[in-house]
Scaffold this motif. Structure first.
Motif, PDB file in Angstrom:
ATOM      1  N   TRP A1102       0.839  -1.203   0.000  1.00 14.60           N
ATOM      2  CA  TRP A1102       0.000   0.000   0.000  1.00 14.60           C
ATOM      3  C   TRP A1102       0.879   1.260   0.000  1.00 14.60           C
ATOM      4  O   TRP A1102       0.555   2.253  -0.669  1.00 14.60           O
ATOM      5  CB  TRP A1102      -0.914  -0.003   1.229  1.00 14.60           C
ATOM      6  N   TYR A1103       1.951   1.228   0.748  1.00 16.43           N
ATOM      7  CA  TYR A1103       2.807   2.409   0.888  1.00 16.43           C
ATOM      8  C   TYR A1103       3.400   2.813  -0.450  1.00 16.43           C
ATOM      9  O   TYR A1103       3.506   4.001  -0.771  1.00 16.43           O
ATOM     10  CB  TYR A1103       3.904   2.085   1.905  1.00 16.43           C
ATOM     11  N   HIS A1104       3.800   1.833  -1.271  1.00 18.82           N
ATOM     12  CA  HIS A1104       4.466   2.143  -2.535  1.00 18.82           C
ATOM     13  C   HIS A1104       3.505   2.236  -3.710  1.00 18.82           C
ATOM     14  O   HIS A1104       3.752   3.014  -4.639  1.00 18.82           O
ATOM     15  CB  HIS A1104       5.524   1.069  -2.834  1.00 18.82           C
ATOM     16  N   ASN A1105       2.433   1.453  -3.683  1.00 20.26           N
ATOM     17  CA  ASN A1105       1.611   1.326  -4.888  1.00 20.26           C
ATOM     18  C   ASN A1105       0.290   2.075  -4.820  1.00 20.26           C
ATOM     19  O   ASN A1105      -0.381   2.209  -5.836  1.00 20.26           O
ATOM     20  CB  ASN A1105       1.323  -0.159  -5.165  1.00 20.26           C
ATOM     21  N   GLN A1106      -0.121   2.516  -3.664  1.00 18.73           N
ATOM     22  CA  GLN A1106      -1.420   3.170  -3.542  1.00 18.73           C
ATOM     23  C   GLN A1106      -1.216   4.614  -3.080  1.00 18.73           C
ATOM     24  O   GLN A1106      -0.821   4.863  -1.947  1.00 18.73           O
ATOM     25  CB  GLN A1106      -2.293   2.423  -2.518  1.00 18.73           C
ATOM     26  N   PRO A1107      -1.464   5.576  -3.930  1.00 13.55           N
ATOM     27  CA  PRO A1107      -1.278   6.972  -3.493  1.00 13.55           C
ATOM     28  C   PRO A1107      -2.257   7.374  -2.405  1.00 13.55           C
ATOM     29  O   PRO A1107      -1.971   8.281  -1.619  1.00 13.55           O
ATOM     30  CB  PRO A1107      -1.498   7.769  -4.786  1.00 13.55           C
ATOM     31  N   SER A1108      -3.387   6.707  -2.374  1.00  9.16           N
ATOM     32  CA  SER A1108      -4.395   7.068  -1.377  1.00  9.16           C
ATOM     33  C   SER A1108      -4.335   6.143  -0.175  1.00  9.16           C
ATOM     34  O   SER A1108      -5.361   5.718   0.347  1.00  9.16           O
ATOM     35  CB  SER A1108      -5.787   7.013  -2.013  1.00  9.16           C
ATOM     36  N   MET A1109      -3.141   5.804   0.236  1.00  7.87           N
ATOM     37  CA  MET A1109      -3.015   4.924   1.396  1.00  7.87           C
ATOM     38  C   MET A1109      -3.576   5.606   2.634  1.00  7.87           C
ATOM     39  O   MET A1109      -3.263   6.763   2.908  1.00  7.87           O
ATOM     40  CB  MET A1109      -1.542   4.567   1.628  1.00  7.87           C
ATOM     41  N   PRO A1110      -4.439   4.920   3.360  1.00 11.40           N
ATOM     42  CA  PRO A1110      -4.967   5.547   4.579  1.00 11.40           C
ATOM     43  C   PRO A1110      -3.856   5.777   5.600  1.00 11.40           C
ATOM     44  O   PRO A1110      -2.873   5.038   5.661  1.00 11.40           O
ATOM     45  CB  PRO A1110      -5.991   4.518   5.095  1.00 11.40           C
ATOM     46  N   GLY A1111      -4.024   6.845   6.371  1.00 14.26           N
ATOM     47  CA  GLY A1111      -3.055   7.132   7.405  1.00 14.26           C
ATOM     48  C   GLY A1111      -2.971   5.992   8.413  1.00 14.26           C
ATOM     49  O   GLY A1111      -3.987   5.443   8.830  1.00 14.26           O
ATOM     50  N   THR A1112      -1.742   5.669   8.776  1.00 17.41           N
ATOM     51  CA  THR A1112      -1.516   4.512   9.640  1.00 17.41           C
ATOM     52  C   THR A1112      -0.559   4.890  10.758  1.00 17.41           C
ATOM     53  O   THR A1112       0.515   5.458  10.503  1.00 17.41           O
ATOM     54  CB  THR A1112      -0.941   3.333   8.837  1.00 17.41           C
ATOM     55  N   LEU A1113      -0.941   4.578  11.949  1.00 20.14           N
ATOM     56  CA  LEU A1113      -0.068   4.750  13.105  1.00 20.14           C
ATOM     57  C   LEU A1113       0.597   3.410  13.389  1.00 20.14           C
ATOM     58  O   LEU A1113      -0.083   2.372  13.488  1.00 20.14           O
ATOM     59  CB  LEU A1113      -0.880   5.215  14.316  1.00 20.14           C
ATOM     60  N   PHE A1160      11.687   0.360  21.284  1.00 22.20           N
ATOM     61  CA  PHE A1160      10.308   0.817  21.371  1.00 22.20           C
ATOM     62  C   PHE A1160      10.184   2.104  20.580  1.00 22.20           C
ATOM     63  O   PHE A1160      10.906   3.072  20.836  1.00 22.20           O
ATOM     64  CB  PHE A1160       9.914   1.046  22.836  1.00 22.20           C
ATOM     65  N   SER A1161       9.278   2.129  19.595  1.00 21.46           N
ATOM     66  CA  SER A1161       9.168   3.318  18.736  1.00 21.46           C
ATOM     67  C   SER A1161       7.737   3.454  18.251  1.00 21.46           C
ATOM     68  O   SER A1161       6.965   2.490  18.259  1.00 21.46           O
ATOM     69  CB  SER A1161      10.125   3.220  17.546  1.00 21.46           C
ATOM     70  N   VAL A1162       7.428   4.713  17.813  1.00 22.41           N
ATOM     71  CA  VAL A1162       6.114   5.022  17.238  1.00 22.41           C
ATOM     72  C   VAL A1162       6.346   5.933  16.036  1.00 22.41           C
ATOM     73  O   VAL A1162       7.100   6.907  16.135  1.00 22.41           O
ATOM     74  CB  VAL A1162       5.188   5.717  18.268  1.00 22.41           C
ATOM     75  N   TYR A1163       5.719   5.584  14.907  1.00 19.96           N
ATOM     76  CA  TYR A1163       5.817   6.464  13.746  1.00 19.96           C
ATOM     77  C   TYR A1163       4.521   6.350  12.945  1.00 19.96           C
ATOM     78  O   TYR A1163       3.696   5.453  13.179  1.00 19.96           O
ATOM     79  CB  TYR A1163       7.043   6.155  12.883  1.00 19.96           C
ATOM     80  N   THR A1164       4.374   7.292  12.014  1.00 14.26           N
ATOM     81  CA  THR A1164       3.134   7.344  11.236  1.00 14.26           C
ATOM     82  C   THR A1164       3.470   7.201   9.760  1.00 14.26           C
ATOM     83  O   THR A1164       4.517   7.658   9.292  1.00 14.26           O
ATOM     84  CB  THR A1164       2.401   8.666  11.460  1.00 14.26           C
ATOM     85  N   LEU A1165       2.546   6.544   9.065  1.00 13.81           N
ATOM     86  CA  LEU A1165       2.646   6.406   7.615  1.00 13.81           C
ATOM     87  C   LEU A1165       1.483   7.180   6.999  1.00 13.81           C
ATOM     88  O   LEU A1165       0.320   6.875   7.276  1.00 13.81           O
ATOM     89  CB  LEU A1165       2.585   4.929   7.199  1.00 13.81           C
ATOM     90  N   LEU A1166       1.823   8.168   6.167  1.00 16.07           N
ATOM     91  CA  LEU A1166       0.804   8.969   5.518  1.00 16.07           C
ATOM     92  C   LEU A1166       0.827   8.690   4.030  1.00 16.07           C
ATOM     93  O   LEU A1166       1.697   7.964   3.523  1.00 16.07           O
ATOM     94  CB  LEU A1166       1.060  10.453   5.796  1.00 16.07           C
ATOM     95  N   GLY A1167      -0.114   9.205   3.317  1.00 11.14           N
ATOM     96  CA  GLY A1167      -0.186   8.961   1.884  1.00 11.14           C
ATOM     97  C   GLY A1167       1.010   9.523   1.145  1.00 11.14           C
ATOM     98  O   GLY A1167       1.802  10.316   1.680  1.00 11.14           O
TER      99      GLY A1167
END
Length: 1407
Positions: A1102-1113, A1160-1167
């Motif tokens: 989804w991250y590479h192939n879908q421009p409209s990837m939903p935001g993911t925490l 231990f880490s937290v990051y976000t994936l956006l479109g």
């Protein structure tokens, strides 16, 4: 001439059993041709000796004995012996059970004596001193013809057995034995060549068996229905001889045929019937003392048995006293043959006519035998060959009807009570066969088969008239158990090769051939062949004894127990097969079965045999190498194999539930007397049900044949071989193939809809072994006493939310019952959603949740000193399937949980741009663990427990589709009441309110737990009481009401004590790889190009192939490692049993624990391939120490604890920007709304649609401790004077927004713990070198310019010290700075205005 030979022969039998006869009078009467003797008394002592059973004859009478001898036509007319009215009363011999408990520990059932009785039963009578000299020539043949054709007629035979309150009586109206021809017609026959066959028939007419209960005075107050009423059956006897002069037939066939066998058992007869069965089993296994005279003959007090007499039982002829370990010579018995203990078969053969005479040997040999009083053992004489004996029982149709009784008194006071019975249950069988084939010692076989079997409900149960005639229920509804075929489809296969089969060899003038070889028997009589002949049930029990040296069985040498040298090789194999089996457990069936169980438990009989404590017999010396080598060569075992084919079990939703009146009795509690309202029954259609199906189940069980002797020998060896140890265990193998479960529904026609799978087909296996005679191994700590292995290659559960709700409703219909038995309401829309009609579109198809476990393996091992277990779990996968539609929408697969998953690189977002290897099939197991727990022994200091755990990485996708699945609710518009109950509308409405989701819990009322039959099997009438309110109650009453009175403080004290006992000497090694949790803002279905269930691969795609990837925490939980003090790393999966290099002996030495957390880490994936970090990877190292000692002042031995925790944290780096805040807000809003809806629907708050009674409804204890009466959550003042002074408590503000509110709560909680479990001292310290918080935002005044505010805190430390009288909290911050920076396009970050300073706070060097 003839009179001088025939008269003494007849007189010897008559005089032997009848008292006070004058031989001269009898002789004169006989010579007249007829003799009539009236009012005769039997010689009871002789009968007891003949029976060889622990019974005493209380009385024995013959009303009339007639003997008719046609002297003028002896060659063509039979001698007729007629007995009119013979009555005998028996009872169990006084002290028989005591004999067993005291003197029959050496109880043994010698196969030698039993088969000797088979081979030579009649010789013992023929060779008696009273026998006349047998004349030669014509006279001898004439006498043989006379004896062969004797007719015996018994009219009105009455046998009674009394014990405790049991009276068992058998009444046979008439029984006649006569000789027949080859067409089985009455005839005067003789043994002629070439057939050499004699046939006889015994007809029994009108056999009635009664079972009644007598009172303390011995009187039967009212008579029960007969167990068996006027049943007639016939027996055919077929004897084949080798030649005309043979005295013993070479083949004996005795077979009985019953056309219809109808048994009737009432609720009062059921305990007595079970008692009679227990008596038979106890007699069979020698658990009740045998005849006294037999004890002096073999010198060991053995109780003999022959397995042929009871083929239906567990025929273990090879039991305790075999020739391998027996100290009795098989063929060197002392004493006269008449006194020998002949066992069951000899007793049964006393009914065989006297043609079964002495062996084929010369008259000189006979006289030699009579003179020596024993069996001729001259080496020149060849012992006789054992005859082949075939015994059969055949029944065309049989039924067992269970009845419940009620007593009714007449109007007159003195009139007797009358018993009225109501049929409730019937068990029907078709085509029953029991066949026994044996030849002396070496061979014994028993086969049992049923063609068909079924059980059905009758009338009503507990006042519910569900199968009365006026209900017009179909027979299919009544049948709840069916197995096999019917006679109409199977034919007469159950009679194959019997004397009642016209195609059998005996009925066609051909000598039958018998398979008497174990190998050929197994090849011929396979499970497949057995099921082809029968269809419902087939059992084959085979026992063989082979001489290892190749000699005849009569030459078996005899050894003592010390010389464990097997001269014979014994095998015992039982094979049982159950054919296609269909069980339907609906309310009617379950209530009837449980009612029978409660009736069977309604007795106070003492067991016949109390279990004996194992007595270790001292070995007379170590076994020699020859004995050991012979044991290595062959050890006899008993093998039992059970196979179940095509089993189907259907559990329907309860149409009525009155189990609260039955379950307490079954569980051993007393049911409170009182009436229970019962509903007016109406069948519910459609009726949802859960169905379980199994293609095949295999069970194998093997035990050593002679466990005491074998274990005594092997346990005396220092290092027994693996083979010898293997045979000292009982082994169990369980294999299940094709198990599946699902939902189905019974429609209005009575049929079931196709199965909707919930658990798809899977297979599993279980192996276990247990040591025999554990007392012998108490000092062998290295020998495992119990071992178990469980394997589950693949297991899957799949269900939509409507299916789980329906499963929940079915379970609650059984676990909760209304006081009037009414069922729950059920939504029509729920049924329609689960059982969709084909072709009908649903508005919003619910997603299917599917979870699977792969390669699960568990092992357990128990030794004298420790118990240990280990296990592995290969993989776990959970996914959601959203169904597609015909409009081009494809089915979507959303992975939710994946383990193991390679999460080592997932703590940063770099893995999204790197090449990621696909999940390997050779990945390590998700879970591996080993546990060792020492056994508690007195006066023995054991080392502590050991826990080794390793968990690989897990990926979790908290997809919104899971919320969609969880939040499904059926439409409330159309809910139907399953049962139509007369009553006001408000009652029905209130009942609907009770079962609706989220309703207010009702106070639990005391249950009335007796039905019309519950309190005792005999009641006068059904009492029905209407109630204003139906209150749901649990079927099993809460028996721990007293425990619920204990306060929360007491429970906390027990919890802490148990926890401390578990960890105070625990060697701990815990490894948890990182668990990565993805929280997308919208659903993330897995692309078709990704391996099914690969969550990181799905996110990367989804991250590479879908421009409209939903935001993911993305929350990457830390890797965790916990090690106890002094422990060196071990592989988490250990071979059982295992040991650690440094076991912990002293209490508390397992501490301090070293706890490490990392990555231990937290990051976000956006479109648009954007990834932003929230929390940079960090970790910490902690040290936990706990010490304890018991308080001397406390009588209860409470502990005083000192807990120390030190934590060193790595620097914390937090970043945040507007898109991240927006994503966090959206996720928080989504999940909070989901949580609110779950709370509103009561899905998480209360899983049951039946409201549970609140805890406050339970009566509180009248005596409460003064300490800690206020709950810690509601108290804001100081808890008690023992913890903190009143002034400290008074000075604490009560407001929640107080800056010290958390401190006070911590003090209160700690004080509460201290008050419950002694004193607690707590010291905690945290060290944090640096905290950095970066906040990013765009500059509103300048385009494309970003602003960053950085906050830094350095050298942070905090400590908490909690003691008995004070609590101290200390915090320190070394420096605190806030700076801001700006970044323009094409430039680096640079300081903002005022050199970027916002706040600066730090220690100066001179301060």
């Amino acid at each position: 001439m003839l009179e001088s030979y025939v008269t003494p022969l007849l007189m010897s039998y008559v005089n032997k059993y009848i008292k006070n006869l004058k031989p001269s009078d009898l002789q004169l009467s006989l010579w007249g041709g007829d003799v009539v003797l009236s009012k005769l008394d039997l010689k009871l002592d002789v009968l007891e000796q003949e029976l060889k059973l622990p019974f005493t004859f209380m009385s024995g009478h013959i009303h009339e004995l007639r003997i008719h001898v046609p002297w003028t036509k002896l060659g063509s007319e039979p001698v007729v012996i007629t007995i009119n009215t013979m009555e005998c009363i028996l009872k169990l011999r006084d002290g028989a059970q005591d004999d067993h408990e005291s003197g029959s520990s050496s109880t043994s059932r010698s196969v030698s004596d039993s088969s000797k009785a088979v081979a030579k039963p009649r010789r013992l009578q023929q060779a008696a001193p009273s026998d006349p000299d047998l004349p030669p020539g014509y006279v001898q043949s004439l006498i043989r013809r006379v004896v062969n054709n004797v007719n015996i007629v018994v009219n009105n035979l009455i046998l009674k057995y009394v014990e405790d309150d049991i009276v068992l009586s058998v009444n046979i109206t008439s029984a006649e034995c006569y000789t027949v021809d080859d067409m089985w017609e009455r005839a005067f026959m003789d043994i002629t060549a070439p057939e050499l066959v004699l046939r006889k028939v015994i007809n029994f007419a009108d056999c009635t068996v009664c079972l009644d209960k007598r009172n303390a005075s011995g009187k039967i107050e009212f008579y029960q229905d007969p167990l068996l009423y006027k049943c007639s059956f016939r027996t055919r006897l077929h004897f084949t001889y080798d030649n005309i002069n043979s005295k013993i037939p070479s083949v004996i066939k005795i077979q009985t045929m019953v056309e219809s066998l109808k048994l009737s058992i009432t609720d009062q007869q059921l305990p007595m019937f079970i008692r009679i069965l227990q008596l038979i089993i106890a007699l069979y296994y020698g658990e009740i003392g045998g005849h006294k005279e037999g004890e002096g003959e073999d010198g060991s007090g053995h109780v003999k048995e022959a397995g042929a007499s009871l083929p239906g039982m567990d025929v273990d002829m090879e039991s305790q006293g075999s020739s391998q370990y027996s100290n009795t010579d098989l063929y060197m018995q002392t004493g006269s043959p008449e006194e020998a203990d002949q066992g069951w078969v000899s007793w049964a053969w006393s009914f065989v006519p006297a043609i079964v005479g002495t062996e084929e040997e010369s008259e000189e040999g006979l006289y030699q035998q009579r003179e020596t009083g024993g069996i001729p053992n001259s080496p020149q004489q060849h012992p006789h060959k054992d005859p082949i004996v075939s015994i059969g029982f055949y029944c065309t149709k049989a039924s067992v009807t269970f009845k419940l009784t009620e007593t009714h008194s007449e109007s007159s006071y003195y009139s007797p009570q009358k018993v009225k019975s109501r049929e409730v249950l019937c068990l029907e069988q078709q085509g029953i066969t029991i066949e026994v084939l044996m030849m002396g010692e070496p061979f014994f076989d028993c086969q049992i088969g049923f063609v068909g079997c079924r059980a059905l409900c009758l009338k009503g149960i507990m006042g519910v008239r569900d199968f009365e005639e006026n209900m017009n229920r179909s027979e299919e509804d009544a049948v709840f158990f069916s197995c096999g075929d019917s006679l109409s489809s199977k034919g007469m296969t159950y009679l194959t090769n019997s004397l009642f089969d016209y195609r059998s060899p005996e009925n066609n003038g051909v000598r039958a051939e018998f398979i008497l070889d174990a190998t050929s028997h197994k090849e011929t009589y396979t499970e497949i062949a057995g099921m082809q002949r029968f269809g419902a049930f087939y059992m084959d029990y085979l026992y063989t004894m082979e001489n290892s040296s190749g000699k005849d069985s009569q030459d078996f040498s005899v050894v003592s127990m010390e010389e464990v040298v097997p001269t014979v090789q014994e095998t015992s194999i039982k094979r049982l097969v159950v054919g296609p089996l269909d069980v339907r457990l609906h309310s009617s069936a379950v209530h009837r079965i449980l009612k029978m169980v409660t009736c069977a438990m309604d007795h106070e009989y003492e067991p016949y045999c109390k279990p004996q404590r194992e007595v270790i017999q001292e070995s007379h010396g170590p076994a020699t190498s020859e004995e050991i080598s012979s044991l290595e060569e062959f050890i006899p075992t008993r093998l039992t194999c059970l196979t179940l084919l095509q089993v189907s079990v259907t559990v329907s939703m309860a149409e009525f539930n009155l189990l609260q009146a039955l379950m307490p009795v079954i569980m051993g509690h007393k049911a409170a007397p009182g009436p229970v309202s019962v509903p007016v029954f109406q069948p519910v259609r459609p009726l949802p049900a859960v169905q379980f199906k199994v293609e095949k189940v295999n069970v194998e069980h093997s035990v050593p044949m002679y466990a005491p002797e074998l274990v005594n020998t092997v346990s005396s060896l220092n290092q027994p071989s693996d083979n010898l140890l293997h045979h000292c265990y009982a082994h169990l193998y369980l294999k299940v193939f094709g198990f599946q479960a699902g939902l189905t529904c019974q429609d209005s026609t009575g049929g079931f809809l196709p199965l909707i799978p919930i658990i798809p087909s899977f297979s599993t296996a279980l192996y276990g072994k247990q040591i025999q005679m554990p007392a012998y191994w108490s000092k062998r700590s290295l020998v495992p006493t119990t071992e178990c292995i469980f394997e589950l290659p693949h297991f899957t559960v799949q269900a939509t939310r409507p299916q789980t709700l329906l499963l929940q409703a079915i379970c609650q219909s059984w676990t909760h019952s209304m006081t009037n038995g009414a069922p729950l309401t059920l939504s029509e829309s729920l049924l329609n959603e689960v059982y969709k009609a084909p072709g009908v579109k649903s508005l919003g198809p619910s997603p299917t949740l599917e979870g699977s476990v792969q390669n699960l393996e568990l092992k357990f091992c128990s030794r004298v000193t420790v118990k240990c277990a280990s296990g592995t779990m290969g993989a776990v996968k959970v996914c959601a399937r959203t169904p597609g539609s015909g409009e081009g929408v494809k089915e979507k697969l959303v992975p939710l949980i994946q383990g193991p998953s390679d999460t080592k690189e997932l703590h940063t977002s770099r893995w999204l741009n790197e090449i990621r290897k696909p999940e390997s099939l050779l990945a390590p197991d998700l879970l591996a663990f080993s546990v060792l727990v020492p056994q508690q022994e007195e006066n023995c200091r054991n080392s502590g427990a050991v826990l080794l755990v390793s968990v690989q990485g897990i990926a979790v996708n908290m997809d919104p589709v899971f919320c969609t699945w969880l939040l499904y609710q059926p439409h409330r518009g159309s809910s139907r009441q399953q049962q139509q109950n007369p009553g006001p509308v408000s009652l029905a409405k209130r009942r609907e309110d009770e079962v609706s989701v989220g309703s207010t819990p009702l106070v639990k009322q005391p249950s009335n737990q007796a039905s019309d039959y519950a309190s005792s099997p005999v009641k006068t009438k059904t009492v029905t009481e209407s109630r204003p309110l139906s209150i749901p109650m649990k079927v099993m009453p809460d028996t721990t009401a007293v425990e619920s009175w204990t306060s929360s403080e007491e429970r906390m004290k027990e919890l802490i004590a148990h926890a401390w006992d578990a960890v105070k000497r625990l060697t701990l090694q815990l490894e948890l790889q990182s668990c990565c949790v993805f929280l997308p803002n919208d659903s993330l279905p897995s692309p078709s190009t990704i391996i099914c269930g690969d969550i990181p691969g799905t996110v990367r795609s989804w991250y590479h192939n879908q421009p409209s990837m939903p935001g993911t925490l993305v929350v990457c939980l830390p890797q965790i490692s916990v090690l106890s003090a002094g422990h060196k790393y071990m592989e988490p999966l250990q071979e059982l049993p295992f040991e650690v290099s440094k076991p912990i002996l002293e209490e508390g030495d397992a501490f301090p624990w070293t706890i490490s957390l990392s990555q231990f880490s937290v990051y976000t994936l956006l479109g648009q391939q954007r990834s932003l970090s929230l929390l940079e990877p960090m970790g910490c190292t902690s040290t936990l120490a706990v010490t304890s000692h018991k308080l001397q002042s406390c009588s209860e031995g409470r502990h005083s604890f000192v807990v120390c925790l030190h934590v060193d944290l790595q620097p914390v780096h937090i970043k945040c920007s507007n898109p991240q805040v927006q994503l966090l807000y959206e996720l928080l809003l989504s999940w909070s709304s989901t949580w609110a809806r779950l709370q509103r629907h009561g899905i998480l708050r209360q899983t049951s649609t039946i409201p549970e009674p609140p805890a406050s409804a339970a009566p509180s204890s009248p005596v409460r401790s003064s300490a800690g009466t206020a709950l810690p959550d509601t108290s804001t003042c100081s808890p008690s004077a023992d913890f903190g002074s009143p002034t400290e408590g008074d000075s604490v503000p009560a407001a929640d927004n107080s800056p010290f509110a958390d401190t006070v709560t911590l003090e209160q909680k700690t004080s509460s713990i201290g008050g419950t479990s002694g004193k607690v001292s707590l010291w905690m310290q945290w060290m944090l070198p640096k905290v950095t918080v970066k906040l990013f935002a765009s500059d509103p005044t300048a385009k494309k310019t970003e602003i960053c505010v950085i906050s830094e805190l350095e050298d942070l430390s905090a400590s908490v010290d909690v003691q008995d009288v004070y609590t101290k909290i200390k915090c320190k911050v070394g420096s605190f700075n806030i700076d801001h920076y700006r970044c323009r396009p094409g430039h680096d970050w640079h300081s903002g205005q005022y050199e970027g300073l916002v706040l600066q706070c730090k220690e100066t060097a001179g301060y």
